[in-house]
Design a protein around this motif. Structure first.
Motif, PDB file in Angstrom:
ATOM      1  N   SER A 154      29.458  29.238  41.877  1.00  0.00           N
ATOM      2  CA  SER A 154      28.453  30.183  41.394  1.00  0.00           C
ATOM      3  C   SER A 154      28.754  31.649  41.701  1.00  0.00           C
ATOM      4  O   SER A 154      27.904  32.499  41.506  1.00  0.00           O
ATOM      5  N   GLU A 155      29.946  31.944  42.153  1.00  0.00           N
ATOM      6  CA  GLU A 155      30.331  33.352  42.252  1.00  0.00           C
ATOM      7  C   GLU A 155      30.635  33.822  40.832  1.00  0.00           C
ATOM      8  O   GLU A 155      31.448  33.223  40.142  1.00  0.00           O
ATOM      9  N   THR A 156      29.955  34.856  40.375  1.00  0.00           N
ATOM     10  CA  THR A 156      30.146  35.256  38.990  1.00  0.00           C
ATOM     11  C   THR A 156      31.428  36.058  38.826  1.00  0.00           C
ATOM     12  O   THR A 156      31.471  37.250  39.097  1.00  0.00           O
ATOM     13  N   ALA A 157      32.488  35.392  38.413  1.00  0.00           N
ATOM     14  CA  ALA A 157      33.763  36.081  38.261  1.00  0.00           C
ATOM     15  C   ALA A 157      33.794  36.853  36.955  1.00  0.00           C
ATOM     16  O   ALA A 157      34.240  37.988  36.895  1.00  0.00           O
ATOM     17  N   ASN A 158      33.315  36.250  35.894  1.00  0.00           N
ATOM     18  CA  ASN A 158      33.348  36.834  34.556  1.00  0.00           C
ATOM     19  C   ASN A 158      34.720  37.382  34.218  1.00  0.00           C
ATOM     20  O   ASN A 158      34.871  38.517  33.775  1.00  0.00           O
ATOM     21  N   THR A 159      35.719  36.584  34.451  1.00  0.00           N
ATOM     22  CA  THR A 159      37.066  37.039  34.172  1.00  0.00           C
ATOM     23  C   THR A 159      37.915  35.818  33.895  1.00  0.00           C
ATOM     24  O   THR A 159      37.476  34.690  34.100  1.00  0.00           O
ATOM     25  N   SER A 217      33.360  26.139  40.307  1.00  0.00           N
ATOM     26  CA  SER A 217      32.381  25.782  39.275  1.00  0.00           C
ATOM     27  C   SER A 217      31.303  26.850  39.149  1.00  0.00           C
ATOM     28  O   SER A 217      31.030  27.577  40.103  1.00  0.00           O
ATOM     29  N   PHE A 218      30.741  26.970  37.962  1.00  0.00           N
ATOM     30  CA  PHE A 218      29.678  27.947  37.675  1.00  0.00           C
ATOM     31  C   PHE A 218      30.104  29.374  38.009  1.00  0.00           C
ATOM     32  O   PHE A 218      29.318  30.154  38.529  1.00  0.00           O
ATOM     33  N   CYS A 219      31.345  29.714  37.727  1.00  0.00           N
ATOM     34  CA  CYS A 219      31.840  31.057  38.049  1.00  0.00           C
ATOM     35  C   CYS A 219      31.988  31.946  36.823  1.00  0.00           C
ATOM     36  O   CYS A 219      32.561  33.023  36.919  1.00  0.00           O
ATOM     37  N   HIS A 220      31.538  31.513  35.667  1.00  0.00           N
ATOM     38  CA  HIS A 220      31.734  32.287  34.440  1.00  0.00           C
ATOM     39  C   HIS A 220      33.205  32.600  34.213  1.00  0.00           C
ATOM     40  O   HIS A 220      33.552  33.695  33.761  1.00  0.00           O
ATOM     41  N   LEU A 221      34.073  31.687  34.560  1.00  0.00           N
ATOM     42  CA  LEU A 221      35.502  31.895  34.312  1.00  0.00           C
ATOM     43  C   LEU A 221      35.780  31.785  32.827  1.00  0.00           C
ATOM     44  O   LEU A 221      35.242  30.912  32.146  1.00  0.00           O
TER      45      LEU A 221
END
Ligand SMILES: *[C@@H]1O[C@H](CO)[C@@H](O)[C@H](O)[C@H]1NC(C)=O
Ligand SMILES: *[C@@H]1O[C@H](CO)[C@@H](O)[C@H](O)[C@H]1NC(C)=O
Ligand SMILES: *[C@@H]1O[C@H](CO)[C@@H](O)[C@H](O)[C@H]1NC(C)=O
Ligand SMILES: *[C@@H]1O[C@H](CO)[C@@H](O)[C@H](O)[C@H]1NC(C)=O
Ligand SMILES: *[C@@H]1O[C@H](CO)[C@@H](O)[C@H](O)[C@H]1NC(C)=O
Ligand SMILES: *[C@@H]1O[C@H](CO)[C@@H](O)[C@H](O)[C@H]1NC(C)=O
Ligand SMILES: *[C@@H]1O[C@H](CO)[C@@H](O)[C@H](O)[C@H]1NC(C)=O
Ligand SMILES: *[C@@H]1O[C@H](CO)[C@@H](O)[C@H](O)[C@H]1NC(C)=O
Ligand SMILES: *[C@@H]1O[C@H](CO)[C@@H](O)[C@H](O)[C@H]1NC(C)=O
Ligand SMILES: *[C@@H]1O[C@H](CO)[C@@H](O)[C@H](O)[C@H]1NC(C)=O
Ligand SMILES: *[C@@H]1O[C@H](CO)[C@@H](O)[C@H](O)[C@H]1NC(C)=O
Ligand SMILES: *[C@@H]1O[C@H](CO)[C@@H](O)[C@H](O)[C@H]1NC(C)=O
Length: 639
Positions: free
Chosen positions: A95-100, A120-124
């Motif tokens: 759940s760390e939002t990486a968005n990358t 998981s849930f990192c917006h990868l």
């Protein structure tokens, strides 16, 4: 809908897994390690931190931002090291939002000693770089619930220590690469909700596999009997793919198999349990929504541990074998939407633990055997769309557990004799007896069944008046008496603050006025009194019902003006009003069309249907609630 439920299910898996994760840490990590982080490892982590563009998760928690250069990196949140060597062996940034996207040169791939990686849930985004193959010590890899695209890198074959892989809920596509055959320690494989294609033959040699979830992909192949070598297989879920051809009987005989879900594919041919031994552990068997045909094999009786058996939505036929009575642990049985015929099989009524029974949409005929009364724990029974006739077995009325009953579209002609009713007043009932041949008055004893959320007697031949008590059932959501021969005055519905959302008394012989008590039906959305002999003025007073969406007064003897300058217009939610074929006079003021703004949106948005029960279905053994019972209001629209 299925998708949102599977999300919920995923949540459960994740929670369970997370717990497992916490208790499965290597012993060396049991006490906070004081060993110093190796500088190359720290630098790799700091590189990774830079790559993550957003440093907070959905709760505003910032894991990587707290990574402080001047502290030992082995003490950073989400990081764990080998106690002696100072190598990072576990990284958990869930759940760390990486968005990358992960670059092939990402610092991540320098952490070559990683045994556990959870992003998981990192917006990868983007593809999984082939550098993943560098992490050859990984035992546990979780990249689920991101926006990853592209194909599996072939380098995944390097991860030959892998025991757990979860790539669920991404947009990955392509085949499972042949290099997968290298993952000889893999025990759990979760690929659900991606776009994977091709076959799964490559899994045949992974004899350590115990849990395989390929649901909601585009796999398209036959299933080879070669897979029957997976002698540790416990769970096989291939829900919603395009697998085709016969399903090899040898797979059913895998002794460790507990849970198999084949539903929503194009499997065909006969169902064959082969030489299944009676020590089969199978508890859940779901082959629904396929093209299986032929009869249910006698050998089904060997699957004595079955709790859920779903054969629905296939082309199965013939008689249900009496050996089905051996499945004494069954609590859910779905045979609906097939071609089964003959009498309703008595053998089913020996399965005394059954709670959910669905035989609907078949060709069962004759009366329902009285031995159905042995199913004392039945909570949901669906016999709709068959050719059943005679009396409704009276044990159904008196059951204290049966809350969902659907007998619609049969030829039942009698309610049966009046019954002693249990005193448990609290069971919420949901009964559909529509489209039968029920005659005579609605029996008075129905008043003792206090809580109905739904009662449908439409399209029968009922006569007499509505028992006064029906107005009192405080939990009514929906009452449908359409198309009978009921007469007299409508009762004072909603006297007691009823939850009535939908009332349809159309196509009967009701006389008198609309009961003024309807103004108490505060949650009413649908009111249809079409085709009676109601003689009244236009019910301006119903304008205060904030949710009333459909009002049908058609074909009665309503009279007088439809405009009333002195009255507040109201009807803020009205979308459909039918006042045709009455004796109304005067004009329709323009105001109506200007102020009833919901009407102009009728054709741009569908009318919200009233869902009285959530139709929650999770593939496998978990059926929460009843899978049908999405009751909908309907009216005929005529231009
Ligand atoms: C990092 O830790 C040092 C020493 O504990 C502290 O002085 C410094 O403020 C911390 N830096 C950040 C950015 O938290
Ligand atoms: C994530 O990145 C995409 C482009 O890659 C951007 O459109 C989106 O706004 C970003 N989301 C957030 C929360 O910054
Ligand atoms: C992968 O490992 C090799 C050495 O085994 C190393 O040279 C290379 O830099 C690593 N790749 C990445 C992206 O870290
Ligand atoms: C399989 O694993 C071995 C190491 O055990 C490795 O040398 C080989 O390249 C891998 N094969 C594939 C196809 O990745
Ligand atoms: C499985 O293993 C056998 C022998 O080890 C090998 O011949 C076969 O090609 C393998 N099958 C797959 C699909 O990798
Ligand atoms: C899979 O699910 C989708 C969406 O729920 C549905 O439209 C599709 O028909 C299903 N596929 C099969 C093979 O049933
Ligand atoms: C079925 O299994 C039994 C014992 O497990 C064995 O004796 C019999 O030969 C098997 N039959 C077939 C057709 O494989
Ligand atoms: C019915 O359910 C109750 C409680 O769940 C259970 O104790 C009982 O054994 C069941 N009865 C039968 C006949 O299975
Ligand atoms: C209701 O119908 C039954 C037969 O269908 C008939 O015998 C009876 O007289 C009817 N009762 C009324 C009130 O119309
Ligand atoms: C009314 O119910 C009868 C069966 O009782 C059915 O045949 C008929 O089509 C229904 N009429 C309407 C208008 O729904
Ligand atoms: C309706 O309920 C009230 C109590 O809530 C009771 O006094 C009354 O007799 C009931 N009326 C009918 C017709 O059942
Ligand atoms: C229609 O709405 C307008 C503005 O909201 C209001 O002035 C008018 O009284 C309404 N007409 C009726 C008949 O309620």
């Amino acid at each position: 809908m299925i998708r949102s439920q599977s999300d919920r299910f995923l949540g459960i898996i994740i929670t369970i897994y997370f717990f497992f994760y916490l208790i499965s840490l290597p012993n060396t990590l049991a006490s906070p390690t004081r060993s110093l982080c190796r500088s190359d490892q720290r630098d790799a982590l700091l590189e990774l931190k830079k790559e993550f563009t957003i440093h907070s998760n959905d709760n505003g928690h910032e894991t990587t931002v707290l990574w402080n250069k001047s502290a030992d990196c082995c003490s950073w949140e989400g990081v764990m090291c080998d106690a002696t060597l100072g190598e990072v062996i576990s990284l958990n940034l869930i759940s760390e939002t990486a968005n990358t996207s992960l670059k092939p040169s990402s610092g991540l791939f320098k952490l070559q000693h990683l045994r556990e990686l959870d992003l998981s849930f990192c917006h990868l985004q983007g593809e999984i770089p082939s550098s993943i193959g560098n992490l050859s010590h990984l035992k546990h890899l979780d990249l689920s619930s991101n926006q990853l695209v592209g194909e599996f890198p072939a380098s995944v074959g390097n991860l030959n220590q892998l025991e757990y892989m979860d790539l669920s809920v991404n947009d990955l596509r392509g085949n499972i690469p042949t290099s997968f055959a290298n993952l000889t320690k893999l025990s759990e494989l979760h690929l659900r909700e991606n776009q994977f294609t091709g076959g799964i033959r490559v899994l045949a040699n992974l004899t350590t596999l115990s849990i395989v979830d390929l649901s909601f992909n585009h796999f398209k192949s036959s299933i080879s009997s070669g897979l029957s070598g997976l002698h540790n297989l416990e769970q096989l879920w291939v829900y919603n793919n395009s697998f085709f051809g016969p399903f090899p009987s040898s797979l059913f005989t895998i002794p460790s198999l507990v849970d198999i879900v084949l539903s929503e594919n194009q499997f065909e041919g006969a169902i064959d349990f082969g030489n299944t031994s009676s020590s089969s552990k199978l508890t859940n068997l779901d082959v629904s929504y396929n093209n299986f045909d032929g009869p249910i094999p006698e050998s089904i009786s060997k699957l004595v541990n079955l709790e859920n058996l779903d054969l629905s939505h296939n082309n199965l036929g013939g008689q249900v074998p009496s050996s089905i009575s051996k499945l004494v642990n069954l609590d859910r049985l779905y045979l609906n939407h097939n071609n089964f015929g003959g009498q309703v099989p008595r053998s089913i009524f020996k399965l005394v633990n059954i709670e959910y029974l669905d035989l609907s949409h078949n060709n069962f005929g004759g009366p329902v055997p009285r031995s159905i009364s042995r199913l004392v724990n039945l909570s949901s029974l669906d016999l709709s769309y068959n050719k059943l006739n005679g009396e409704v077995p009276h044990c159904l009325w008196s059951s204290s557990k049966l809350n969902s009953l659907d007998l619609s579209y049969n030829y039942f002609n009698s309610f049966g004799k009046s019954v002693e009713l249990g005193t448990d007043g609290s069971l919420e009932r949901d009964w559909d007896l529509s489209s039968n041949s029920l005659q005579g008055p609605i029996p008075k004893w129905i008043c003792n069944l206090k809580y109905f959320s739904f009662l449908d007697f439409s399209n029968n031949h009922l006569n007499g008046s509505i028992p006064q008590c029906l107005k009192n059932s405080t939990d009514f959501s929906m009452l449908n008496l359409r198309n009978n021969s009921l007469s007299g005055f409508m009762p004072d519905f909603c006297m007691d603050g009823s939850q009535l959302r939908s009332l349809d008394v159309s196509l009967n012989n009701f006389v008198g006025k609309l009961p003024k008590s309807l103004i108490n039906c505060e949650v009413m959305e649908f009111l249809n009194v079409r085709g009676n002999k109601i003689k009244d003025t236009f019910p301006f007073w119903l304008g205060s019902l904030q949710h009333l969406t459909v009002l049908v007064l058609r074909s009665n003897t309503f009279y007088g003006p439809v405009n009333n300058p002195s009255a507040y217009l109201g009807f803020p939610s009205l979308r459909i009003m039918d006042i045709s074929n009455n004796n109304f006079v005067g004009s329709l003021p323009q105001d109506y069309f200007a102020n009833w703004t919901e009407m102009s949106s009728v054709w741009s948005r569908p009318i919200r249907t009233l869902d009285y029960k959530r139709n929650i279905r999770i593939p496998g053994s978990n059926y929460m609630g009843d899978r049908k019972n999405n009751h909908k209001d309907s009216i005929e629209l005529v231009y």
